[in-house]
Design an enzyme around this catalytic site. Structure first.
Site, PDB file in Angstrom:
ATOM      1  CG  ASP A 104      -2.118  -0.940   0.995  1.00 48.52           C
ATOM      2  OD1 ASP A 104      -2.538  -1.086  -0.169  1.00 48.52           O
ATOM      3  OD2 ASP A 104      -2.609  -1.514   1.972  1.00 48.52           O
ATOM      4  CG  ASP A 161      -7.289  -4.181  -4.010  1.00 51.41           C
ATOM      5  OD1 ASP A 161      -7.624  -5.214  -4.605  1.00 51.41           O
ATOM      6  OD2 ASP A 161      -7.847  -3.802  -2.979  1.00 51.41           O
TER       7      ASP A 161
END
Ligand code: GLY
Length: 379
Positions: A104, A161
């Site tokens: 992330d 993602d």
């Protein structure tokens, strides 16, 4: 001239009974909301959502920590007066050690630090981008052909993602002359293309690989209705990810793949502008975040489509979404929701987490889409 065309299209849309996409009005609302957010945000935290009448915050490790600065940057690029705020909020992400310790990191530094670097040219942002890319690249396994998403002991999970984080690698590859980072991003995208997608171009959320030999152990949809269902935000990440990777690499198969994902989405959306949280779930809950990410991706994809008709189809779909998100049903009023912009998103329905709430990334990609709509539309 551009301003007159904009005003005319707002008037025409209103006369036709459609909600208008009024970027000036939204930029002014977003400026106010950004400032309200600053005032109510407890020190050391970042906004996450607004639930049960209260702002919910996160620490800097949360994957969304870069979106509030990013929202301030896009607001400013749309004509709002949030530059100072954008600079101050970006400053809070300058120590990579305090940020996410998994994939992330890309979601965090691209909307914030990369944005700041592009807007100011200040070299003080470079070490953060270099360190972030170094850490992301260190998660790459040549055996699996991907960067690992989550830190699962003895396993190698890759979520769809993760495609979005590849932009940190391609961007940093150019900035620091590190061609191997771009190679990693390209390899990861190919691995995702080959393993995450079904015949109809919908995708699984997560593929778990064997770290020893790279074989696939499991395909699941963690945040969706069932493993075989199409979790809406995951499909939007796929559309966005392959469109972005085509821009960054020029690999023609990535464009073809983005167009195939686009066809799947158009067939599922039909007349519904904002998708259900999962295209296959019987439980209904709009996900404005999936819609905003998709709108932004459709606008970019419309620039690469090989024929005019397809390009118009993507552009029109994005407009349908943006019109809906700009309506009173989705857009917060000034002073509401602690400074968020959009209502009705879904974080993780299956565990009852963040259902029908504002979410930071819905706001970020909505503003990005508006910016793309405003700047690309006359081409
Ligand atoms: N990247 C996490 C999510 O989309 O919920």
């Amino acid at each position: 001239m551009k301003k007159i065309i904009l005003l005319l299209s707002v008037a025409l849309a209103t006369a036709c009974g459609k909600s208008a996409i009024d970027t000036e009005k939204i930029a002014s609302l977003a400026s106010e909301q950004c400032r309200i957010m600053e005032q109510v945000l407890p020190e050391g935290t970042m906004p996450r959502t607004f639930e049960n009448g209260k702002l919910v915050t996160s620490d800097l490790r949360w994957w969304c920590a870069g979106f509030y600065p990013g929202i301030c940057w896009y607001t400013c690029k749309l004509g709002g007066d949030t530059k100072e705020l954008a600079l101050n909020q970006t400053e809070r992400l300058m120590d990579v050690e305090k940020l996410s310790q998994d994939h992330d990191i890309g979601f965090q530094v691209m909307p914030s630090v990369a944005h700041a670097y592009r807007e100011t040219g200040d070299s003080k942002y470079l070490p953060v981008l270099e360190e972030g890319a170094t850490r992301l690249a260190a998660r790459f396994s040549p055996v699996v052909g991907a960067t690992m998403s989550w830190n699962w002991e003895g396993r190698f999970p890759v979520i769809v993602d993760n495609l979005i984080n590849l932009e940190l690698l391609t961007y940093a590859s150019k900035l620091f002359d590190r061609p191997e980072w771009k190679e990693i991003a390209v390899t990861h995208a190919w691995t995702t293309l080959r393993n995450h997608f079904r015949e109809d171009y919908s995708c699984y959320h997560l593929v778990d690989f064997d770290p020893e030999d790279g074989s696939v152990k499991e395909k699941v949809t963690h945040q969706g209705y069932t493993d075989d269902s199409s979790w809406a935000r995951g499909q939007s990440w796929a559309l966005y990810g392959f469109t972005m990777m085509y821009r960054e690499t020029g690999v023609p198969e990535f464009l073809v793949h983005a167009e195939n994902v686009a066809s799947f989405l158009l067939s599922k959306l039909k007349d519904r502008p904002i998708p259900n949280w999962d295209y296959d779930a019987p439980q209904q809950a709009d996900d404005a975040s999936a819609a905003a990410i998709m709108a932004s991706a459709f606008l970019e994809l419309s620039q690469y489509a090989t024929d005019r008709k397809t390009s118009d189809m993507y552009w029109n779909q994005a407009e349908v979404i943006l019109r809906e998100l700009s309506s009173d049903k989705y857009l917060c009023k000034e002073g509401e929701y602690a400074g968020f912009l959009l209502k009705h998103s879904v974080g993780h329905y299956a565990i009852g987490n963040e259902v029908d709430v504002p979410l930071l990334y819905a706001d970020y990609y909505f503003l990005e889409a508006l910016y793309r709509w405003k700047t690309l539309r006359s081409r």
